[in-house]
Design an enzyme around this catalytic site. Structure first.
Site, short mmCIF file in Angstrom:
data_model
loop_
_atom_site.label_atom_id
_atom_site.label_comp_id
_atom_site.label_asym_id
_atom_site.label_seq_id
_atom_site.Cartn_x
_atom_site.Cartn_y
_atom_site.Cartn_z
N GLY A 129 41.70 39.71 38.70
CA GLY A 129 41.49 41.03 38.10
C GLY A 129 40.78 41.89 39.12
O GLY A 129 39.60 41.68 39.38
N GLN A 155 40.26 35.51 43.33
CA GLN A 155 39.20 34.58 42.92
C GLN A 155 38.12 34.55 44.02
O GLN A 155 37.88 35.57 44.64
CB GLN A 155 39.74 33.18 42.63
CG GLN A 155 40.58 33.08 41.37
CD GLN A 155 42.01 33.53 41.55
OE1 GLN A 155 42.69 33.11 42.47
NE2 GLN A 155 42.49 34.39 40.68
P1 IMP Z 1 42.66 29.56 36.16
O1 IMP Z 1 42.68 30.18 37.51
O2 IMP Z 1 43.18 30.48 35.08
O3 IMP Z 1 43.26 28.20 36.12
O4 IMP Z 1 41.11 29.32 35.76
C1 IMP Z 1 40.28 28.39 36.44
C2 IMP Z 1 38.89 28.95 36.62
O5 IMP Z 1 38.92 30.05 37.54
C3 IMP Z 1 38.24 29.51 35.35
O6 IMP Z 1 36.84 29.25 35.41
C4 IMP Z 1 38.48 31.00 35.45
O7 IMP Z 1 37.54 31.74 34.72
C5 IMP Z 1 38.33 31.20 36.94
N1 IMP Z 1 39.05 32.37 37.44
C6 IMP Z 1 40.38 32.49 37.67
N2 IMP Z 1 40.65 33.72 38.17
C7 IMP Z 1 39.49 34.37 38.27
C8 IMP Z 1 39.12 35.67 38.76
O8 IMP Z 1 39.93 36.48 39.22
N3 IMP Z 1 37.78 35.97 38.71
C9 IMP Z 1 36.86 35.08 38.26
N4 IMP Z 1 37.17 33.86 37.80
C10 IMP Z 1 38.45 33.52 37.81
#
Ligand code: IMP
Length: 450
Positions: free
Chosen positions: A52, A236
């Site tokens: 995001g 991320q």
């Molecule tokens: P996933 O990437 O949806 O599999 O989530 C795995 C972890 O990464 C979780 O703790 C999410 O909240 C975190 N995460 C994934 N994308 C973002 C980001 O853009 N910002 C912050 N945390 C993220």
């Protein structure tokens, strides 16, 4: 000796990688957008629509999830590299949102033919698994990111280029869906995904995607060889990296600078400056250890008053999921790990203004771990979970830094806080963001004008 890689030719471009040094949400979107004045292209190389990236331009807010943050600048071409997991329906939703704001997207977006596709069954698996884990859940964004990367590594994924081989596409989809539907219905108490609907929807989306699809690696090489600059936009953050983060509470890709190469199809000699983005405090969404977290001693699930203050002042809610973010002091020991893994050339400090109202500010400078003191974040969630933070305390500057554009105009106490961070990590602070708008930026060293 210069820390920057030599360019192969004096006429070639200069490329910068922008990387989050924490758990994501460091404010990369604004910085990428700010730097795009100097580039011909912006490249995403990992992650998917779990990211995001918030941009505020002339007071207007735009949240990008999959499309690189260069899209708001008409002269910039945006690239989605092979390392990204791509959900076509989510992409077209984002394109429609931007087109409604009169942003021309489709003529300026290039998509790697080797990017892995995210299907509805990946999303269903991600969400059903999290439900089944209950209290032990990772706290994923539920966008199917993990299951799509699993299929890629298991060599059963379908990639963008496969959308144009309908027979092959149908046969692989039938086989993998049979497997995933078995897991969904027999193991995860969920419902099966329909094969024909998935196939028809995907092929229709593929036809719409086709004019944007190409060999991104070769296109990037051509831009570079023509003497134009590129920016590689990490999503991320380092501490969510699948190898180097707080495993298993991580995302499913390598978020570190090195993956700009593998995830976009460029060689390491093409990267010249690594800009690490760090917030003036830390946040985290989802589960997993967070040593400098500000939580209520009587109820670890609640933030303490300063944690609440940081969350409110910094508007710390997930830009994709809307979830409240956990908050804590800036962690220099974790920053050191990020600097080491990414080979960071310079730092950009964001959201300094969020600390403006605080009487005292703390900085985590190391940890106590099993009776010893350590100065750098260790590896793995279990060990990180046992780290107790060691703090240095600073007097707050108690005045507004919002919108300040020159270092000399920062309050002396803010300068001292920043200088101490740079001293502890041994890397200069090249930029400071003092507000969400493009103009609210202090520049000390320009990553494109060294
Ligand atoms: P996933 O990437 O949806 O599999 O989530 C795995 C972890 O990464 C979780 O703790 C999410 O909240 C975190 N995460 C994934 N994308 C973002 C980001 O853009 N910002 C912050 N945390 C993220």
């Amino acid at each position: 000796m210069s820390v920057f890689a030599a360019k192969n030719s004096p006429h070639a471009g200069h490329n910068v990688v922008v990387i989050g040094t924490q758990w994501g949400d460091e404010g990369k979107g604004k910085v990428v957008d700010w730097l795009t004045d100097h580039v011909a292209g912006v490249v995403r190389f990992q992650g998917g629509h779990n990211a995001g990236h918030t941009l505020i331009i002339g007071g207007e807010k735009t949240i990008l999830r999959l499309i690189p943050s260069g899209i708001m600048r008409p002269h910039v071409i945006c690239y989605i590299g092979n390392g990204v997991v791509l959900c076509p329906s989510a992409l077209f939703k984002e394109i429609a949102e931007l087109e409604a704001m009169d942003v021309d997207v489709q003529s300026r977006l290039r998509i790697s033919n080797a990017a892995t596709l995210i299907f509805p069954h990946h999303i269903a698996l991600d969400q059903a698994r999290e439900r089944k884990r209950g209290k032990e859940k990772i706290g994923t964004t539920g966008r199917g990111i993990g299951p799509a990367y699993e299929d890629k590594i298991a060599r059963r994924a379908l990639r963008v280029q496969d959308l144009y081989r309908p027979d092959y596409f149908a046969s692989v989809l039938r086989e993998t869906l049979e497997y995933h539907n078995f897991v969904l219905t027999h193991y995860l108490d969920s419902t099966a995904i329909d094969f024909q609907k998935t196939l028809d929807d995907m092929l229709a989306l593929g036809a719409r995607l086709q004019p944007m699809v190409g060999d991104v690696s070769s296109e990037l090489e051509a831009v570079y060889s023509a003497g134009k600059n590129l920016l590689f936009e990490g999503a991320q953050g380092t501490l969510l990296d699948v190898d180097h983060g707080t495993y298993p509470f991580v995302t499913s890709s390598n978020c570190v600078a090195g993956n700009a190469c593998a995830g976009a199809g460029v060689g390491p000699s093409r990267l010249h400056y690594i800009l690490g983005i760090t917030k003036a405090y830390c946040t985290r969404v989802g589960a997993g250890p967070f040593p400098s977290e500000l939580y209520d001693q009587d109820n670890p699930l609640k933030q303490d008053p300063i944690g609440v203050y940081l969350a409110k002042t910094g508007k710390e809610f997930g830009s994709v999921t809307g979830r409240p973010r956990r908050t804590g002091w800036l962690d220099v020991a974790a920053l050191k790990r990020a600097i080491q893994i990414n080979g960071i050339s310079g730092l950009c400090m964001t959201k300094l203004d969020v600390l403006d109202g605080l009487e005292t500010i703390k900085l985590c400078v190391g940890y106590r771990l099993d009776g010893e003191q350590i100065a750098i974040l260790p590896s793995g969630a279990d060990v990180v979970g046992r780290c107790e933070p060691i703090y240095e305390t600073f007097p707050g500057w108690r005045c507004s830094t919002v919108g300040i554009c020159r270092w000399e105009l920062l309050p002396e106490l803010a300068q001292r806080y920043l200088e101490r961070i740079a001293q502890l990590v041994g890397v200069e602070i090249a930029m400071i963001s003092t507000g969400p708008d493009r103009d609210e930026t202090i520049l000390r060293r320009h990553p494109y004008q060294l």
